[in-house]
Write a protein that holds these residues in place. Structure first.
Motif, mmCIF file in Angstrom:
data_model
loop_
_atom_site.group_PDB
_atom_site.id
_atom_site.type_symbol
_atom_site.label_atom_id
_atom_site.label_comp_id
_atom_site.label_asym_id
_atom_site.label_seq_id
_atom_site.Cartn_x
_atom_site.Cartn_y
_atom_site.Cartn_z
ATOM 1 N N ALA A 1 -6.681 34.432 -17.905
ATOM 2 C CA ALA A 1 -7.228 34.567 -16.550
ATOM 3 C C ALA A 1 -8.715 34.264 -16.490
ATOM 4 N N THR A 2 -9.449 34.540 -17.573
ATOM 5 C CA THR A 2 -10.914 34.377 -17.547
ATOM 6 C C THR A 2 -11.406 33.155 -18.292
ATOM 7 N N GLY A 3 -10.611 32.617 -19.227
ATOM 8 C CA GLY A 3 -11.073 31.499 -20.032
ATOM 9 C C GLY A 3 -12.121 31.885 -21.056
ATOM 10 N N VAL A 4 -12.121 33.154 -21.471
ATOM 11 C CA VAL A 4 -13.102 33.667 -22.418
ATOM 12 C C VAL A 4 -12.371 34.120 -23.689
ATOM 13 N N ASP A 5 -12.946 33.844 -24.836
ATOM 14 C CA ASP A 5 -12.375 34.285 -26.098
ATOM 15 C C ASP A 5 -12.775 35.746 -26.331
ATOM 16 N N ILE A 6 -11.783 36.624 -26.544
ATOM 17 C CA ILE A 6 -12.021 38.066 -26.660
ATOM 18 C C ILE A 6 -11.704 38.502 -28.086
ATOM 19 N N MET A 7 -12.705 39.098 -28.734
ATOM 20 C CA MET A 7 -12.556 39.540 -30.122
ATOM 21 C C MET A 7 -12.675 41.063 -30.163
ATOM 22 N N VAL A 8 -11.609 41.720 -30.638
ATOM 23 C CA VAL A 8 -11.575 43.184 -30.611
ATOM 24 C C VAL A 8 -11.760 43.809 -31.984
ATOM 25 N N ASP A 9 -11.637 43.037 -33.043
ATOM 26 C CA ASP A 9 -11.682 43.609 -34.396
ATOM 27 C C ASP A 9 -12.942 43.239 -35.167
ATOM 28 N N ASP A 10 -13.814 42.402 -34.581
ATOM 29 C CA ASP A 10 -14.987 41.949 -35.332
ATOM 30 C C ASP A 10 -16.059 43.028 -35.444
ATOM 31 N N THR A 11 -16.267 43.815 -34.381
ATOM 32 C CA THR A 11 -17.334 44.819 -34.355
ATOM 33 C C THR A 11 -16.738 46.167 -33.979
ATOM 34 N N ARG B 1 -18.078 32.716 -16.554
ATOM 35 C CA ARG B 1 -16.808 33.263 -17.043
ATOM 36 C C ARG B 1 -17.039 34.536 -17.842
ATOM 37 N N ARG B 2 -18.094 34.515 -18.656
ATOM 38 C CA ARG B 2 -18.367 35.681 -19.491
ATOM 39 C C ARG B 2 -18.693 36.908 -18.632
ATOM 40 N N GLU B 3 -19.422 36.702 -17.546
ATOM 41 C CA GLU B 3 -19.757 37.814 -16.653
ATOM 42 C C GLU B 3 -18.507 38.333 -15.945
ATOM 43 N N VAL B 4 -17.633 37.403 -15.498
ATOM 44 C CA VAL B 4 -16.378 37.825 -14.868
ATOM 45 C C VAL B 4 -15.539 38.636 -15.851
ATOM 46 N N ALA B 5 -15.452 38.154 -17.099
ATOM 47 C CA ALA B 5 -14.678 38.872 -18.109
ATOM 48 C C ALA B 5 -15.287 40.242 -18.404
ATOM 49 N N ARG B 6 -16.621 40.316 -18.452
ATOM 50 C CA ARG B 6 -17.268 41.601 -18.740
ATOM 51 C C ARG B 6 -16.963 42.621 -17.641
ATOM 52 N N GLN B 7 -17.142 42.219 -16.394
ATOM 53 C CA GLN B 7 -16.879 43.142 -15.300
ATOM 54 C C GLN B 7 -15.413 43.553 -15.245
ATOM 55 N N ALA B 8 -14.511 42.559 -15.471
ATOM 56 C CA ALA B 8 -13.086 42.873 -15.451
ATOM 57 C C ALA B 8 -12.729 43.848 -16.568
ATOM 58 N N GLU C 1 -5.310 41.374 -10.952
ATOM 59 C CA GLU C 1 -6.001 41.993 -9.817
ATOM 60 C C GLU C 1 -7.464 42.262 -10.150
ATOM 61 N N VAL C 2 -7.716 42.788 -11.334
ATOM 62 C CA VAL C 2 -9.085 43.148 -11.718
ATOM 63 C C VAL C 2 -9.939 41.896 -11.887
ATOM 64 N N VAL C 3 -9.374 40.842 -12.486
ATOM 65 C CA VAL C 3 -10.138 39.599 -12.665
ATOM 66 C C VAL C 3 -10.496 39.002 -11.310
ATOM 67 N N GLU C 4 -9.553 39.057 -10.372
ATOM 68 C CA GLU C 4 -9.844 38.545 -9.025
ATOM 69 C C GLU C 4 -10.964 39.345 -8.369
ATOM 70 N N LYS C 5 -10.949 40.656 -8.544
ATOM 71 C CA LYS C 5 -12.006 41.496 -7.985
ATOM 72 C C LYS C 5 -13.344 41.188 -8.636
ATOM 73 N N ALA C 6 -13.333 40.999 -9.965
ATOM 74 C CA ALA C 6 -14.577 40.666 -10.668
ATOM 75 C C ALA C 6 -15.126 39.321 -10.207
ATOM 76 N N LYS D 1 -20.490 37.437 -4.927
ATOM 77 C CA LYS D 1 -21.523 38.131 -4.149
ATOM 78 C C LYS D 1 -22.864 38.103 -4.883
ATOM 79 N N ASP D 2 -22.827 38.300 -6.222
ATOM 80 C CA ASP D 2 -24.069 38.254 -6.996
ATOM 81 C C ASP D 2 -24.722 36.878 -6.894
#
Length: 504
Positions: free
Chosen positions: A223-233, A246-253, A270-275, A281-282
């Motif tokens: 949905a965001t086109g962002v690479d998400i890494m959960v195990d690196d840190t 995209r990174r800002e949309v992914a962060r807010q979502a 739903e959350v990505v659309e809201k973000a 708006k920003d």
């Protein structure tokens, strides 16, 4: 007695027969009367229906006759108008012919007057030459020689003096103006990153983000086109993308999902659309704030929106919106020093990199796109021209354009202002996505993992499974032939079909 009984019986029979006969006659008479009444009623209704039908037929006939008469009148009026228009056109043609003839006669008279004036001028010149015993050319030469001899030395000394003063003072004055503007304008060094970290308050949320067999994290990445890494840190989720929007949309979502606790593919969409709406708006607010900060008013809202998008764009690692506002302040100071139009200089420098928000959507160099957009949305031509001419492939034809070019060089040359490697990465990401989008059937594409992977989403109605395999190979082949890059690039073509229904 018996005889009397017989007589009475016979009399009773006769009376009964008479009464029965009378009754039957009376009933028959009633029936006949009733039948006559019904027949009369039926005849009356039939006559009424016949009269109504005749009346309706008469009305229809009258309406048809009136309609026919109306159409005849309309045709007659139209014919009269056409005849009248034809007559009017004939009159106008006659008037034009007469006017043309008058103009032709007037031209002949003007030409005759011109010839007469030339003859008079030649005669006067001949008389003057006879009186002065000099021709016109000889008189002009003598006059020029006398004038040149009188003022040559003065002009030579003055020109030399001005040249020396300009040579001695120009460089000093230019340097003084630029240094003065730089001293008055102080701006922070921009440091841009391609990674964003989101802190985890609870390690259990990491499992929810990943989901069963990774479906949640895949849905979020898709949905965001962002690479998400959960195990690196430990304790953090790292978002990686060259595109800060995209990174800002992914962060807010992601922050909304962590706060809510409900994580599943439907909720993620739903959350990505809201973000995305929040980021939109920003963007609008950032454009308005930038214009207000530098004091540029009356900017169309379309230009302000594109300007706000520059908040999430970088050039050589330098934030383009900060770069533009910094330039606008500096341009105002230089314009005051040089006597240029301050408003035009500020407006043009604020909008000079507008095209960088659209280079992934439109063909051409960003400064040409900037000029095109400014003209499209009604900015003054001098503003569009100054913004368009801030690079060397076009000549700066106005003082404001030179100011934009100088401010661009000053802002970019500050120590630590730019990071060339970051720009190279961004350019490579955009090139990867452009190559993928050049094929038919592509819905969207994302370059992730610092350019080591490109994810391509296709339209399932246009691309089947076999075509998707061939498409991946074609994209990889085009990348190999048109790009230079270290290592390998993974081309991941994704075909997804969804069936949606609602239970009511």
């Amino acid at each position: 007695m018996e005889l009397l009984a017989v007589v009475l019986a016979i009399a009773g029979l006769g009376a009964g027969y008479g009464i029965s006969t009378y009754t039957n006659k009376k009933k028959n008479a009633d029936f006949e009367e009733k039948a006559d009444k019904e027949l009369a009623k039926a005849k009356k209704e039939a006559n009424k229906l016949l009269d109504d039908a005749r009346e309706e037929a008469r009305k229809v006939s009258d309406d048809a006759r009136r309609e026919e008469q109306t159409r005849r009148n309309e045709l007659k009026d139209l014919e009269n108008r056409l005849v009248q228009r034809e007559s009017t056109l004939d009159k106008k043609l006659d008037e034009l012919d007469k006017r043309t003839e008058k103009l032709r006669t007037g031209e002949d008279e003007v030409e005759a007057l011109k010839n007469e004036i030339r003859d008079i001028r030649v005669k006067q010149q001949d008389k003057l030459e006879k009186i002065a015993k000099l021709s016109k050319a000889d008189a002009a030469d003598k006059l020029l020689q006398m004038t040149e001899r009188d003022i040559r030395n003065d002009l030579t000394g003055l020109v030399a003096k001005l040249q020396n003063e300009a040579r001695d003072n120009a460089e000093e004055l230019a340097g003084l103006m630029i240094v003065t503007a730089m001293e008055r304008m102080a701006s922070e060094v921009t440091a841009e990153r391609t990674l964003t970290s989101v802190k985890l308050e609870d390690e259990e949320m990491k499992g929810r983000i990943i989901g069963k067999e990774g479906r949640n994290i895949q849905a979020l990445q898709r949905a965001t086109g962002v690479d998400i890494m959960v195990d690196d840190t430990p304790g953090y989720i790292v978002l990686s993308s060259f595109d800060p929007v995209r990174r800002e949309v992914a962060r807010q979502a992601l922050e909304l999902l962590l706060k809510d606790g409900r994580v599943h593919p439907g909720r993620i969409e739903e959350v990505v659309e809201k973000a995305q709406k929040n980021v939109e708006k920003d963007v609008t607010r950032a454009g308005e704030d930038a214009a207000r900060e530098v004091g540029v008013i009356g900017v169309p809202k379309e230009l302000l929106h594109m300007l706000g998008e520059l908040k999430y764009r970088t050039s050589y690692g330098q934030n383009v919106l900060k770069h533009s506002t910094e330039m606008a302040h500096m341009a105002g100071m230089l314009a005051e020093e040089l006597g240029a139009d301050v408003k035009t200089a500020k407006y043009a420098t604020l909008m000079h990199d507008l095209g960088k928000a659209l280079t992934h959507k439109m063909e051409g160099k960003h400064h040409h796109i900037s000029g095109e957009m400014l003209r499209k949305y009604g900015a003054p031509e001098e503003v569009a021209l100054a913004a368009e001419q801030h690079h060397d492939d076009m000549e700066a034809t106005t003082l404001e354009a030179v100011i934009v070019r100088v401010c661009d060089a000053i802002s970019a040359a500050r120590p630590g202002a730019r990071n060339i490697s970051a720009e190279n990465f961004a350019e490579r990401m955009k090139e990867l996505e452009n190559i993928a989008n050049s094929f038919t059937g592509i819905e969207k594409s994302y370059a992730i993992s610092a350019g080591r992977e490109v994810r391509v989403f296709v339209r399932p109605q246009q691309v089947d499974d076999l075509t998707a395999i061939r498409l991946a190979r074609d994209i990889a082949t085009k990348i190999e032939s048109s790009m230079n890059y270290p290592g390998t690039i993974k081309v991941n073509v994704i075909r997804e079909t969804r069936a949606i229904e609602f239970a009511k």
